[in-house]
Design a protein around this motif. Structure first.
Motif, PDB file in Angstrom:
ATOM      1  N   SER A 125       1.607   6.524  -7.029  1.00  0.00           N
ATOM      2  CA  SER A 125       0.940   7.962  -7.334  1.00  0.00           C
ATOM      3  C   SER A 125       1.528   9.194  -6.927  1.00  0.00           C
ATOM      4  CB  SER A 125      -0.585   7.591  -6.482  1.00  0.00           C
ATOM      5  OG  SER A 125      -1.427   8.384  -6.867  1.00  0.00           O
ATOM      6  N   LEU A 134       0.558   4.910 -11.891  1.00  0.00           N
ATOM      7  CA  LEU A 134      -0.245   3.910 -11.107  1.00  0.00           C
ATOM      8  C   LEU A 134      -0.820   3.068 -11.984  1.00  0.00           C
ATOM      9  CD1 LEU A 134      -0.830   2.843  -8.251  1.00  0.00           C
ATOM     10  CD2 LEU A 134      -2.786   4.295  -8.154  1.00  0.00           C
ATOM     11  N   ASP A 135      -1.936   3.777 -12.943  1.00  0.00           N
ATOM     12  CA  ASP A 135      -2.951   2.712 -14.034  1.00  0.00           C
ATOM     13  C   ASP A 135      -1.652   1.880 -14.528  1.00  0.00           C
ATOM     14  OD1 ASP A 135      -5.022   3.960 -13.008  1.00  0.00           O
ATOM     15  OD2 ASP A 135      -5.274   5.467 -14.634  1.00  0.00           O
ATOM     16  N   LEU A 171       2.324   1.815  -3.635  1.00  0.00           N
ATOM     17  CA  LEU A 171       1.458   2.416  -4.476  1.00  0.00           C
ATOM     18  C   LEU A 171       1.076   3.796  -4.100  1.00  0.00           C
ATOM     19  CD1 LEU A 171      -1.408  -0.789  -4.434  1.00  0.00           C
ATOM     20  CD2 LEU A 171       0.074  -0.206  -6.420  1.00  0.00           C
ATOM     21  N   ALA A 172       0.966   4.148  -2.737  1.00  0.00           N
ATOM     22  CA  ALA A 172       0.830   5.399  -2.571  1.00  0.00           C
ATOM     23  C   ALA A 172       2.173   6.489  -3.278  1.00  0.00           C
ATOM     24  CB  ALA A 172       0.673   5.793  -1.045  1.00  0.00           C
ATOM     25  N   CYS A 227      -6.121   1.165  -2.817  1.00  0.00           N
ATOM     26  CA  CYS A 227      -6.258   1.279  -4.093  1.00  0.00           C
ATOM     27  C   CYS A 227      -7.388   0.285  -4.646  1.00  0.00           C
ATOM     28  CB  CYS A 227      -4.895   1.008  -4.679  1.00  0.00           C
ATOM     29  SG  CYS A 227      -4.873   1.170  -6.650  1.00  0.00           S
ATOM     30  N   GLN A 228      -8.375   0.671  -4.795  1.00  0.00           N
ATOM     31  CA  GLN A 228      -9.454  -0.265  -5.327  1.00  0.00           C
ATOM     32  C   GLN A 228      -9.607  -0.522  -6.574  1.00  0.00           C
ATOM     33  OE1 GLN A 228     -13.654   0.326  -3.778  1.00  0.00           O
ATOM     34  NE2 GLN A 228     -12.691   0.986  -1.713  1.00  0.00           N
ATOM     35  N   LYS A 229      -8.602  -0.035  -7.261  1.00  0.00           N
ATOM     36  CA  LYS A 229      -8.189  -0.350  -8.750  1.00  0.00           C
ATOM     37  C   LYS A 229      -7.696  -1.956  -8.842  1.00  0.00           C
ATOM     38  CE  LYS A 229      -7.599   4.202 -10.861  1.00  0.00           C
ATOM     39  NZ  LYS A 229      -6.442   5.054 -11.437  1.00  0.00           N
ATOM     40  N   ALA A 275       0.813  -1.315   0.151  1.00  0.00           N
ATOM     41  CA  ALA A 275       0.032   0.083  -0.135  1.00  0.00           C
ATOM     42  C   ALA A 275       0.855   1.301  -0.031  1.00  0.00           C
ATOM     43  CB  ALA A 275      -0.774  -0.078   1.083  1.00  0.00           C
ATOM     44  N   ASP A 288      -1.645   9.621 -11.298  1.00  0.00           N
ATOM     45  CA  ASP A 288      -2.436   8.449 -11.533  1.00  0.00           C
ATOM     46  C   ASP A 288      -2.366   7.822 -12.746  1.00  0.00           C
ATOM     47  OD1 ASP A 288      -3.970   9.150  -9.271  1.00  0.00           O
ATOM     48  OD2 ASP A 288      -5.579  10.260 -10.365  1.00  0.00           O
TER      49      ASP A 288
END
Length: 219
Positions: free
Chosen positions: A90, A98-99, A86-87, A167-169, A83, A95
């Motif tokens: 980003s 991250l994508d 990921l933060a 990150c709900q993605k 987590a 974004d």
């Protein structure tokens, strides 16, 4: 240190959900008295809690379940670190960055799943193999069938839950990967979701009726 029987009890509550002391005793092959003693110790440690339910006339039944701390006894695949990474991605790359990272993970995961499922013939065989792969990854997965006979993939644990909350993605990505790995003739629907408060994640998997055509896959 917890003994083997206590660990089996935690595992049973994780996989099967809330249970009475009597049902746990049947599952574990030990006396209800012993189960109640262990539940008492786990309750003192904050690993289990209970709710009393009056289902019929008479005394209410006590159903035991895992607390958040109890669920924390199971592997998380270094989710807190994930987590944080990921933060950081980003923050540094935005974004779009991250994508791209998630898309790369999707592609690698899908390639792996497709290779593993390549020799599985029927839909049930494919779903069973997928469950085996997911279990090896820490999801405690199994397959069953619902009342209508449809295949259901159940994941009793989410080893990336902390990261997925951040990150709900990641969750949407997994659903896309399942769909793509199982094929264009299959429909995958998630109807239980840990991030929405369910005890587990569950996916109903059915064959599409008639000619499914070509599924446009983004992966």
């Amino acid at each position: 240190m917890q003994d083997r029987t206590t660990n089996r009890m935690l595992y049973s509550l994780k996989v099967a959900g809330a249970q009475t002391a009597a049902s746990l005793a049947d599952r574990l092959g030990i006396t209800a008295v012993a189960v109640r003693q262990m539940l008492g110790r786990l309750h003192e440690d904050g690993l289990v809690a209970y709710e009393d339910s009056r289902e019929t006339v008479g005394r209410p039944k006590r159903f035991w379940h895992l607390t958040g701390e109890g669920n924390g006894q199971f592997p998380d695949n270094h989710a807190a670190l994930t987590a944080d990474i990921l933060a950081s991605v980003s923050a540094v790359f935005g974004d779009a960055g991250l994508d791209r990272l998630i898309a790369h993970r999707e592609t690698a995961t899908l390639d792996h799943y497709r290779t593993e499922l390549a020799h599985a013939g029927s839909l049930e065989q494919r779903v069973q193999r997928l469950a085996e792969i997911r279990s090896a990854e820490g999801y405690m997965a199994e397959i069953t069938r619902d009342a209508a006979g449809a295949l259901v993939l159940v994941e009793n644990h989410c080893p990336i839950c902390v990261a997925a909350r951040a990150c709900q993605k990641l969750c949407r990505s997994e659903l896309d990967v399942f769909q793509a790995a199982l094929g264009p003739d299959v429909e995958v629907r998630r109807f239980e979701h840990i991030l929405k408060g369910a005890r587990r994640c569950a996916y109903r998997i059915t064959e599409k009726p008639g000619d499914s055509g070509q599924l446009a896959m983004k992966l």
